[in-house]
Design a protein around this motif. Structure first.
Motif, mmCIF file in Angstrom:
data_model
loop_
_atom_site.group_PDB
_atom_site.id
_atom_site.type_symbol
_atom_site.label_atom_id
_atom_site.label_comp_id
_atom_site.label_asym_id
_atom_site.label_seq_id
_atom_site.Cartn_x
_atom_site.Cartn_y
_atom_site.Cartn_z
ATOM 1 N N SER A 182 -11.630 0.554 0.691
ATOM 2 C CA SER A 182 -11.269 -0.796 0.229
ATOM 3 C C SER A 182 -9.854 -0.810 -0.332
ATOM 4 O O SER A 182 -9.197 -1.856 -0.356
ATOM 5 C CB SER A 182 -12.264 -1.271 -0.834
ATOM 6 O OG SER A 182 -12.175 -0.470 -1.993
ATOM 7 N N PHE A 183 -9.361 0.364 -0.762
ATOM 8 C CA PHE A 183 -7.978 0.489 -1.227
ATOM 9 C C PHE A 183 -7.058 0.972 -0.108
ATOM 10 O O PHE A 183 -5.927 0.496 0.024
ATOM 11 C CB PHE A 183 -7.906 1.476 -2.405
ATOM 12 C CG PHE A 183 -8.718 1.062 -3.597
ATOM 13 C CD1 PHE A 183 -8.211 0.173 -4.518
ATOM 14 C CD2 PHE A 183 -9.999 1.545 -3.788
ATOM 15 C CE1 PHE A 183 -8.960 -0.222 -5.616
ATOM 16 C CE2 PHE A 183 -10.756 1.164 -4.880
ATOM 17 C CZ PHE A 183 -10.226 0.266 -5.806
ATOM 18 N N ILE A 184 -7.542 1.914 0.705
ATOM 19 C CA ILE A 184 -6.708 2.505 1.757
ATOM 20 C C ILE A 184 -6.569 1.573 2.957
ATOM 21 O O ILE A 184 -5.482 1.416 3.527
ATOM 22 C CB ILE A 184 -7.310 3.851 2.207
ATOM 23 C CG1 ILE A 184 -7.303 4.838 1.041
ATOM 24 C CG2 ILE A 184 -6.540 4.428 3.386
ATOM 25 C CD1 ILE A 184 -8.000 6.149 1.356
ATOM 26 N N GLY A 185 -7.693 0.934 3.360
ATOM 27 C CA GLY A 185 -7.712 0.126 4.570
ATOM 28 C C GLY A 185 -6.651 -0.962 4.639
ATOM 29 O O GLY A 185 -5.902 -1.044 5.628
ATOM 30 N N PRO A 186 -6.535 -1.839 3.611
ATOM 31 C CA PRO A 186 -5.514 -2.892 3.677
ATOM 32 C C PRO A 186 -4.096 -2.351 3.794
ATOM 33 O O PRO A 186 -3.255 -2.946 4.479
ATOM 34 C CB PRO A 186 -5.722 -3.645 2.352
ATOM 35 C CG PRO A 186 -7.147 -3.396 2.000
ATOM 36 C CD PRO A 186 -7.424 -2.006 2.459
ATOM 37 N N THR A 190 -1.646 -3.200 6.917
ATOM 38 C CA THR A 190 -0.313 -3.775 6.714
ATOM 39 C C THR A 190 0.754 -2.923 7.383
ATOM 40 O O THR A 190 1.658 -3.442 8.059
ATOM 41 C CB THR A 190 -0.017 -3.887 5.207
ATOM 42 O OG1 THR A 190 -0.998 -4.726 4.600
ATOM 43 C CG2 THR A 190 1.360 -4.488 4.969
ATOM 44 N N ALA A 191 0.657 -1.604 7.217
ATOM 45 C CA ALA A 191 1.637 -0.702 7.830
ATOM 46 C C ALA A 191 1.599 -0.785 9.350
ATOM 47 O O ALA A 191 2.650 -0.781 10.012
ATOM 48 C CB ALA A 191 1.376 0.731 7.360
ATOM 49 N N VAL A 192 0.401 -0.859 9.923
ATOM 50 C CA VAL A 192 0.259 -0.951 11.377
ATOM 51 C C VAL A 192 0.886 -2.237 11.904
ATOM 52 O O VAL A 192 1.644 -2.232 12.887
ATOM 53 C CB VAL A 192 -1.233 -0.873 11.782
ATOM 54 C CG1 VAL A 192 -1.427 -1.298 13.236
ATOM 55 C CG2 VAL A 192 -1.769 0.539 11.581
ATOM 56 N N LEU A 193 0.600 -3.352 11.252
ATOM 57 C CA LEU A 193 1.128 -4.636 11.703
ATOM 58 C C LEU A 193 2.653 -4.702 11.575
ATOM 59 O O LEU A 193 3.316 -5.348 12.384
ATOM 60 C CB LEU A 193 0.487 -5.772 10.892
ATOM 61 C CG LEU A 193 -0.996 -6.034 11.180
ATOM 62 C CD1 LEU A 193 -1.583 -7.002 10.173
ATOM 63 C CD2 LEU A 193 -1.191 -6.576 12.594
#
Length: 578
Positions: A182-186, A190-193
């Motif tokens: 829940s902390f790592i995923g967002p 964001t980095a991928v996008l």
């Protein structure tokens, strides 16, 4: 002996005949029981390590890819179709569970995992290479089949290989990655996008998911193969029937017609529940009413088919006499209905009411305190802590109730019981989301008119339809504060209804049989997770599972169900400790 506890009575002798017949058909269950005899120290470590990897990648997938669909749809010129795609996805996530459970029962857990993984990978491959929004929709449908399979099979395998004594703990441990991610995923999303784009956001899971699931799948298939070689697993004789005849037998074992009926029934109910907030006219739209009526008509048809005509029904009639399964399903539906009433508009509420830069929330059930915390004047601490309390309550409720239901059925019914409970729970979630949307759309315009009477109807409509229009006004301005008051009033109404609904599961829980969670796979017969030679156990419990005497019964014996114990004989074979 454990203390006197209440038990659920099974006094219908037909149940025993049904179960014994199901055992003969559900070779996947027999393969699991045979495979449990070949696991040693290192293979068990491999099995649980594989489950850990699977749980982590499952949660990371969930926490990241949900952010990409809006960007994918926008790039391909189909942003307006997002709601339709998500509706199809939610229906498949619900309806696919009985199909996957039935397939896992008649084939094997390892085979079902491979099939679910193939659908998952095919779905993401199509999305990552899509050149149109229609291709994305096809990919989402295939992905949803795989995703719901992976979700369900993990729950089934945990129940297959753990005793009642430890099952709740193992389920809880394998849910921990959701907290971490829940902390790592967002941050990953964001980095991928911002760098490689949404296509690689999907594409990287085409590589990562098979890689992380391979230890689990290899271990499952190895155990099934070894049990077969040692003569422990059942081997189906080759049928002399023609290809058409074998197809007919397979359709009977799968109860293909029953699966189609259940899918059509659930889809007819879920489609209007999920689309009423987006279609013209909402519930006054004739197509929504027609679908609900069709679903209600098909529901008794499903019951008649399973009770009277199906040779191997998807939902066996004995489920309807099982108090634990019925009550736990209702608890799950009411819990998720209450939860979605509070959560559908939570993000919008936070954006409008709270000046937070980062949204980090923990969720699940303890909603009464939210009536104050989600008011216009509720503090940040109140809002966060009520979410934490809701999360703790929901976690306990889900884990305890599911283990209780699994304790009440023999191993042959485990997969379908788990699927039915999750299916009914998701129906409750859809109802909660639909009711939340109906309340929000009916009450918010009048509340905005009450607190902002000086604005034109067009201006109020813009504030109602877009939170970005609301956030253009600074905190402290007349318009922003008026919207905050309106949001607080409508959210309070949602929370009052959610609080009322959350009371019912407490009363329902009082009628659950108090199963003794001992060192057994379930509490209705003597099925154990060890072989007859008493070799190393998966867990070492002090007590003995099974039925326990009724309160006031002075007998020391553990009560047996009326249909007696179910035993399946295997050819003896020497098993290595590997």
């Amino acid at each position: 002996m454990p203390p006197n506890l209440s038990v659920e009575e099974h006094d219908d002798e037909d149940d025993g005949e049904e179960i014994l017949e199901a055992v003969n058909i559900h070779s996947g269950v027999l393969k699991v029981e045979a495979a449990s005899k070949v696991y040693g120290r290192y293979s068990r470590i491999a099995l649980f390590t594989g489950l850990g990897f699977a749980a982590y990648i499952y949660s990371l997938d969930n926490q990241t890819t949900s952010s990409y669909i809006a960007f994918a749809a926008s790039d391909l010129g189909g942003h307006s179709l997002i709601s339709s795609i998500q509706t199809a996805q939610s229906i498949i996530l619900a309806c696919g569970k009985p199909i996957i459970a039935k397939f896992a029962d008649i084939s094997s857990r390892g085979t079902a995992y491979v099939v679910a993984l193939l659908f998952h990978v095919m779905g993401y491959t199509i999305i990552a290479s899509a050149q149109s929004i229609n291709a994305v929709a096809v990919g989402i449908v295939l992905f949803a089949i795989g995703y719901t399979g992976l979700q369900l099979l993990m729950q089934i395998i945990i129940a297959d290989i753990t005793t009642l004594e430890w099952r709740g703990l193992i389920n809880g441990l394998l849910a921990l990655p959701f907290i971490v991610n829940s902390f790592i995923g967002p941050n990953i999303a964001t980095a991928v996008l911002e760098t490689v784009g949404w296509r690689w956001g999907y594409g990287m899971f085409v590589i990562l998911v098979p890689l992380c699931l391979s230890p689990l799948i290899i271990t499952l298939l190895w155990a099934e193969r070894k049990a077969k070689v040692l003569g422990l697993a059942p081997v189906k004789e080759l049928s002399s029937e023609s290809l058409l005849g074998r197809a007919r037998i397979l359709a009977e074992e799968l109860d293909l017609f029953g699966l189609v009926l259940i899918t059509a029934c659930i889809a007819s109910i879920l489609v209007p529940l999920t689309l009423t907030g987006t279609v013209n006219g909402g519930w006054s739209n004739p197509s929504m009413i027609v679908l609900i009526v069709l679903g209600c008509i098909l529901l008794p048809v499903c019951g008649v088919w399973d009770l009277r005509y199906a040779k191997y029904p998807v939902v066996p009639p004995r489920f309807f006499k099982n108090r634990s399964v019925i009550i736990v399903s209702l608890i799950g539906a009411l819990d998720f209905c209450s939860y979605f009433l509070t959560s559908v508009y939570l993000y919008s509420f936070i954006i409008v009411v709270k000046p937070w830069q980062v949204l980090v929330l923990l969720v699940k059930d303890g909603v009464a305190l939210m009536i104050r915390s989600r008011g216009a004047n509720g503090s940040d601490a109140e809002l966060v802590w009520t979410q934490i309390l809701q999360g703790i309550g929901g976690g306990f409720a889900a884990s305890c109730s599911q283990v209780g239901a699994q304790a009440s059925v023999p191993h042959v019914d485990l997969a379908m019981t788990t699927a039915v409970i999750l299916l009914v729970t998701e129906i409750g979630a859809s109802i909660g989301g639909s009711v939340a949307g109906a309340i929000w759309t009916s009450k918010m315009p009048s509340k905005l008119a009450q607190y902002l009477p000086d604005l034109s109807e067009k201006e109020r409509a813009a504030l109602f339809s877009s939170i970005t229009d609301v956030t253009k006004y600074e905190r402290g301005t007349h318009v922003r504060e008026g919207v905050i008051l309106a949001y607080g009033d409508v959210m309070r109404d949602l929370l009052i209804l959610a609080t009322i609904l959350s009371i019912f599961p407490i009363f329902l829980a009082m009628f659950l049989p108090n199963w003794y969670l001992g060192n057994k796979q379930n509490a209705v017969n003597d099925e154990d997770l060890v072989d007859d030679l008493g070799r190393r156990r998966m867990s070492r419990g002090r007590g003995r599972g099974g039925y326990t005497p009724l309160a006031g019964d002075e007998s020391e014996a553990v009560a047996e169900p009326a249909y007696g114990r179910i035993s399946v004989s295997f050819t003896e074979g020497e098993v290595e400790d590997c």
